[in-house]
Design an enzyme around this catalytic site. Structure first.
Site, PDB file in Angstrom:
ATOM      1  N   LYS A  42       0.828  -1.201   0.000  1.00  0.00           N
ATOM      2  CA  LYS A  42       0.000   0.000   0.000  1.00  0.00           C
ATOM      3  C   LYS A  42       0.866   1.255   0.000  1.00  0.00           C
ATOM      4  CE  LYS A  42      -3.996   1.626   2.744  1.00  0.00           C
ATOM      5  NZ  LYS A  42      -4.830   1.243   3.919  1.00  0.00           N
ATOM      6  N   SER A 118      -9.612   1.355   3.163  1.00  0.00           N
ATOM      7  CA  SER A 118      -8.793   2.241   2.350  1.00  0.00           C
ATOM      8  C   SER A 118      -7.795   1.506   1.463  1.00  0.00           C
ATOM      9  CB  SER A 118      -8.023   3.212   3.250  1.00  0.00           C
ATOM     10  OG  SER A 118      -7.167   2.512   4.131  1.00  0.00           O
ATOM     11  N   SER A 142      -9.867  -1.311   7.184  1.00  0.00           N
ATOM     12  CA  SER A 142      -9.346  -0.998   5.845  1.00  0.00           C
ATOM     13  C   SER A 142      -8.709  -2.160   5.107  1.00  0.00           C
ATOM     14  CB  SER A 142      -8.335   0.155   5.943  1.00  0.00           C
ATOM     15  OG  SER A 142      -8.998   1.378   6.160  1.00  0.00           O
TER      16      SER A 142
END
Length: 424
Positions: A42, A118, A142
């Site tokens: 990420k 996310s 997330s």
């Protein structure tokens, strides 16, 4: 092209070198369970020579990272092939996967729908076959939310199990780091490397009869879409028919504890402001308005109230930990709704309503500091997630139980017998 929205940075040259090195080791000794595996990370993580933008346009002007984050360094040491940084929502501060700065990767099951966030690019990179395992972060769901909405497995560890050094901090109180993959076994392999808990044996599924799934009935089942509720009930019936012990219990006392904290404020709204100031960001100009309004909500919280929140949380964590029976795991839908249409989320009111709904169930494990995993249910149409929550610190045991649940759900047609327990 969907791939251009999944990655913010692609490490073509270094990934090639890492792949060649892994091939050369193939005939010799392995570096561990991730040796030669294709991994995405990420955009929240420091990677030497790149800017850690955390999905935000205002952070792109920061200097490049001088060193890899601890997580990335551990992955490299383990022989992983890191192919790139994945798209995310700004500052990791929403759960649907939208981002006005870098674009939105469509849900891999329906490109017109939200992938979940996310860790949005993370889940798409895995489901679309661009990576075998994605490393994301989970502050209020997330990892598990995109896994549930996009049809993957997502694991959130107990706080402190995986080092956070070199990762952008949304909430220093709640942030955790974990994997998204297409199987529990791959999540467990990644967890071994991420947590530096190197065990010599592969994950062993838990034996039936050695654990109990407790359905956490009550408020967390409210506003479930019929498709989610039906898939969940069918799954519980199916697991019971194969010999999994099933019980029901209430966690209303814990939810009351959470409500008392929420009545004061939320940790991410307060703590991300401190992170941004530490990075020299003195203004929220240029921040997505949907994100900005949530950060501004934390600006008026007094220090004395923040201390009260911390104390209330510590008491809630301790109380919840003591409420668990031996080898008990809570089970409930990961999210009460399936992936919403991206077009519907353009409306602010709809966005905030859907964002709150998908966060509602997963965030319980973050605030109460429990390991948790979302498994995809075998349904037609849009994906539905099944969430397991374990007792604080029982990460490996939860993965063993999840492996058994996963394999049970992958069996053939459901038998007609049932095995339900009345234990509390």
């Amino acid at each position: 092209m969907e791939g251009s929205k999944v990655f913010t940075t692609v490490f073509a040259d270094s990934a090639q070198r890492e792949a060649e090195a892994a091939d050369q080791r193939a005939a010799g000794s392995t570096r561990g369970p991730l040796d030669g595996r294709i991994i995405s990370v990420k955009a929240i993580f420091d990677v030497a020579g790149t800017v850690t933008s955390a999905g935000s346009a205002v952070l792109r002007r920061l200097p490049v990272a001088a060193h890899d984050s601890v997580v990335v360094a551990n992955l490299r040491t383990a022989g992983a092939i890191i192919v790139g940084k994945t798209q995310m929502t700004e500052f990791a501060f929403s759960a649907l996967g939208t981002n006005p700065h870098d674009g939105v990767p469509g849900n891999p099951r329906d490109r017109n729908r939200a992938p979940g966030g996310s860790s949005s690019g993370a889940v798409v990179s895995v489901v679309d076959g661009m990576a075998e395992i994605a490393i994301g972060s989970d502050t209020g769901g997330s990892i598990r939310i995109p896994a549930a909405l996009s049809g993957a497995v997502g694991f959130k560890p107990t706080s402190g199990r995986v080092p956070l050094t070199g990762a952008f901090s949304l909430s220093s109180s709640l942030d955790t780091i974990g994997p998204i993959a297409m199987s529990v076994a791959d999540c467990a392999a990644a967890d071994m490397v991420l947590s530096e808990h190197h065990t010599p044996s592969a994950l062993r599924p838990a034996s039936l009869g050695t654990f109990r799934l407790s359905v956490a009935r009550g408020r967390l089942f409210e506003r479930c879409e019929p498709e989610v509720a039906n898939a969940f009930e069918h799954t519980i019936q199916r697991l019971g028919s194969y010999g999994v012990l099933i019980a029901e219990r209430s966690i209303d006392a814990a939810l009351d504890d959470l409500a008392r904290i929420d009545g004061i404020g939320t940790f991410p709204s307060i703590e991300v402001g401190a992170t941004l100031r530490g990075l020299g960001l003195g203004s929220l100009e240029g921040v997505d308005p949907k994100t900005r309004v949530r950060i501004e909500a934390g600006e008026g919280i007094l220090a004395v109230d923040y201390v009260r929140m911390m104390r209330l949380r510590r008491a809630a964590v301790q109380s919840f930990e003591q409420s668990f029976a031996a080898n008990e795991v809570l089970v409930l839908p990961t999210t009460p709704i399936r992936a919403p249409l991206l077009s519907a989320l353009e409306d602010d009111a709809t966005f905030h309503e859907c964002n709150g709904l998908v966060l509602r169930n997963p965030r319980v494990a973050n605030i109460l500091d429990c390991p948790s995993i979302s498994l995809p249910l075998p349904v037609g149409g849009l994906p539905v997630g099944l969430m397991l929550i374990g007792r604080r610190g029982t990460d490996r045991r939860l993965l063993e139980i999840a492996s058994t649940v996963e394999s049970t759900l992958q069996r053939g047609s459901m038998p007609t017998t049932s095995n339900r327990s009345d234990q509390n």
